[in-house]
Structure formats: C-alpha cells, structure tokens
Motif scaffolding. Structure first.
Motif, PDB file in Angstrom:
ATOM      1  N   PRO A  82       0.819  -1.220   0.000  1.00 47.68           N
ATOM      2  CA  PRO A  82       0.000   0.000   0.000  1.00 47.68           C
ATOM      3  C   PRO A  82       0.850   1.266   0.000  1.00 47.68           C
ATOM      4  CG  PRO A  82      -0.734  -1.517   1.719  1.00 47.68           C
ATOM      5  CD  PRO A  82       0.532  -2.078   1.145  1.00 47.68           C
ATOM      6  N   GLU A  83       2.035   1.186   0.618  1.00 46.15           N
ATOM      7  CA  GLU A  83       2.891   2.368   0.722  1.00 46.15           C
ATOM      8  C   GLU A  83       3.635   2.674  -0.580  1.00 46.15           C
ATOM      9  OE1 GLU A  83       3.660  -0.437   2.800  1.00 46.15           O
ATOM     10  OE2 GLU A  83       2.101   0.189   4.195  1.00 46.15           O
ATOM     11  N   LYS A  84       4.156   1.658  -1.235  1.00 47.46           N
ATOM     12  CA  LYS A  84       5.002   1.863  -2.414  1.00 47.46           C
ATOM     13  C   LYS A  84       4.392   1.352  -3.714  1.00 47.46           C
ATOM     14  CE  LYS A  84       9.439   1.932  -0.089  1.00 47.46           C
ATOM     15  NZ  LYS A  84      10.827   1.513  -0.183  1.00 47.46           N
ATOM     16  N   GLY A  85       3.211   0.795  -3.667  1.00 48.95           N
ATOM     17  CA  GLY A  85       2.616   0.228  -4.877  1.00 48.95           C
ATOM     18  C   GLY A  85       3.475  -0.916  -5.393  1.00 48.95           C
ATOM     19  N   TYR A  86       3.691  -0.941  -6.698  1.00 47.12           N
ATOM     20  CA  TYR A  86       4.489  -2.008  -7.301  1.00 47.12           C
ATOM     21  C   TYR A  86       5.988  -1.760  -7.191  1.00 47.12           C
ATOM     22  CZ  TYR A  86       0.281  -4.091  -9.139  1.00 47.12           C
ATOM     23  OH  TYR A  86      -0.935  -4.691  -9.250  1.00 47.12           O
ATOM     24  N   ARG A  87       6.385  -0.646  -6.611  1.00 44.59           N
ATOM     25  CA  ARG A  87       7.817  -0.364  -6.446  1.00 44.59           C
ATOM     26  C   ARG A  87       8.365  -0.945  -5.145  1.00 44.59           C
ATOM     27  NH1 ARG A  87      10.304   2.910  -9.863  1.00 44.59           N
ATOM     28  NH2 ARG A  87      11.837   3.537  -8.299  1.00 44.59           N
TER      29      ARG A  87
END
Length: 77
Positions: free
Chosen positions: A19-24
């Motif tokens: 949730p914090e960085k998405g797909y990164r």
C-alpha cells in the motif's frame, strides 16, 4: 488455487505490491505465506517456471536482481 488445480499450473508470475510503495515495493520483503505457496506449487501443480518481476527498487538493477534471487533461494531451503 494451486491446491485446487493439481498438475495444471506451469508458471507463477511473482510481483510484489504494498500500500505504501505500490508495485515499487521490494520483492518478497513480506514473505508471509510464500513458502507454503511454493511448496504447493512444486508438489501439486507441477510448476516449471517462476517469473520474478521487480518494478523499481532503491538498489541498482544488478543488486535488486541479486537480492530477489537470494530471497527466492532462501524460501526454497
């Protein structure tokens, strides 16, 4: 899903999300139930390939690949 489809899954696409960085987010930082998934995939689904995708990282491309591979190997001890 793996246990309900024995012998039918030949590859798994592994890509982390947070949730914090998405797909990164870095692949498998939160390993949770991956060991169980891999065990089921290899014993029941006849898995042949794991496709490991990493979309960005705070590390260089080579270090990211090395870290992903090291984590994958750790999960298969």
């Amino acid at each position: 899903m793996v246990e309900k489809n024995p012998g039918r899954i030949r590859s798994i696409h592994c890509k982390d999300w947070s949730p914090e960085k998405g797909y990164r987010g870095f692949v498998w930082r939160r390993c949770g139930s991956l060991k169980k998934l891999f065990a089921a995939a290899e014993s029941e689904a006849s898995i042949e390939y794991y496709l490991i995708e990493q979309e960005g990282s705070e590390y260089s491309e080579m270090e990211t690949a090395q870290r992903c591979l090291a984590t994958y190997r750790k999960l298969h001890d």
